[in-house]
Design a protein around this motif. Structure first.
Motif, PDB file in Angstrom:
ATOM      1  N   HIS A   1       8.188  31.708 -41.971  1.00 25.06           N
ATOM      2  CA  HIS A   1       9.599  31.625 -41.602  1.00 25.06           C
ATOM      3  C   HIS A   1      10.155  30.246 -41.965  1.00 25.06           C
ATOM      4  CE1 HIS A   1      10.900  35.270 -39.651  1.00 25.06           C
ATOM      5  NE2 HIS A   1       9.852  35.295 -38.847  1.00 25.06           N
TER       6      HIS A   1
ATOM      7  N   TRP B   1      11.057  40.174 -37.839  1.00 23.77           N
ATOM      8  CA  TRP B   1      10.727  40.422 -36.436  1.00 23.77           C
ATOM      9  C   TRP B   1      10.948  41.887 -36.082  1.00 23.77           C
ATOM     10  CZ3 TRP B   1       8.765  37.433 -32.486  1.00 23.77           C
ATOM     11  CH2 TRP B   1       8.840  37.988 -31.200  1.00 23.77           C
TER      12      TRP B   1
ATOM     13  N   GLY C   1       7.699  41.528 -33.780  1.00 24.24           N
ATOM     14  CA  GLY C   1       7.031  40.231 -33.735  1.00 24.24           C
ATOM     15  C   GLY C   1       5.534  40.286 -33.529  1.00 24.24           C
TER      16      GLY C   1
ATOM     17  N   HIS D   1       3.454  38.270 -35.915  1.00 26.15           N
ATOM     18  CA  HIS D   1       3.798  36.849 -35.995  1.00 26.15           C
ATOM     19  C   HIS D   1       2.724  36.001 -35.305  1.00 26.15           C
ATOM     20  CE1 HIS D   1       7.589  38.306 -37.372  1.00 26.15           C
ATOM     21  NE2 HIS D   1       8.262  37.193 -37.155  1.00 26.15           N
TER      22      HIS D   1
ATOM     23  N   ILE E   1       3.919  37.413 -29.745  1.00 25.08           N
ATOM     24  CA  ILE E   1       3.432  36.490 -30.770  1.00 25.08           C
ATOM     25  C   ILE E   1       2.010  36.049 -30.433  1.00 25.08           C
ATOM     26  CG2 ILE E   1       3.848  34.288 -31.935  1.00 25.08           C
ATOM     27  CD1 ILE E   1       6.773  34.486 -31.062  1.00 25.08           C
TER      28      ILE E   1
END
Length: 222
Positions: free
Chosen positions: A38, A161, A166, A169, A203
């Motif tokens: 990101h 996302w 997410g 992530h 996450i």
């Protein structure tokens, strides 16, 4: 052949078959290993270390500005009578620089992609521990929590996302997991509430000391 998997929250995000030896020209050596990074607003990383005195404590051995040397590895250690093999190989590294070190290493990762649809994982280069360090002493909980709240709001607007909520992530921290799991809003209580935010719970965090949460993964101290 060997099956390789990428796991987040105990679930496989995909698999790839690796074949030892030379790959054919048509085979993609990064298949299953692509990572998308990101491009966060600088307030979440670069601005945190821009004024390095703000992340320096009076109890630190030396200024955190020195710890930022050598891409976060810190000042080199000069050993007497060191052989050429060991020269420029040892550093005085601060544990809190793990976020900077990892970010710099990820920028050189062989299988980065600008196409997030190809990625098996998405890296969030948020300097969570260094940001928190600025506000741990003498600030109320709102200041300690603000950056994390703004980060997950920013992430939640992104298509990367929305694809998996997410769950693909990950981020890294040079602090222990419990520093981000403050359960009350009492000023006297330690840390921030970042890892208790609903979005943050999706996450995976790599951290030097983990806790009870399934989405915290322990990694070695730098």
């Amino acid at each position: 052949n060997i099956k390789g998997f990428v796991y987040f929250h105990g679930k496989s995000t995909g698999s790839v078959t690796y074949f030892p030896g030379k790959l054919n020209e048509t085979e993609d050596s990064c298949l299953g290993r692509y990572i998308y990074i990101h491009d966060l607003p600088e307030r979440f990383n670069e601005d945190v270390i821009k004024d390095c005195q703000l992340i320096t404590r009076s109890t630190d051995k030396y200024s955190m500005c020195k710890s930022l040397e050598n891409s976060g590895l810190g000042p080199g250690i000069e050993a007497l009578n060191a052989s050429e093999l060991w020269k420029n190989s040892w550093f005085s590294t601060n544990q809190f620089m793990l976020e900077v070190i990892f970010h710099n290493r990820m920028k050189k990762y062989d299988c980065l992609t600008d196409d997030s649809a190809l990625a098996s994982a998405v890296f969030v280069p948020y300097y969570s521990g260094l940001d928190l360090r600025r506000y741990l002493w003498g600030f109320n909980t709102s200041m300690r929590d603000l950056s994390g709240i703004d980060l997950v709001a920013w992430l939640a607007r992104k298509p990367e996302w929305k694809r998996n909520s997410g769950m693909d992530h990950f981020l890294i921290s040079g602090r222990i997991a419990r520093d981000f799991r403050r359960k009350s809003n009492r000023k006297s209580d330690w840390g921030s509430n970042f890892r208790l935010l609903p979005e943050s719970e999706n996450i995976t965090m790599l951290t030097i000391e983990t806790g009870y949460s399934k989405n915290d993964v322990a990694v070695p101290y730098p």
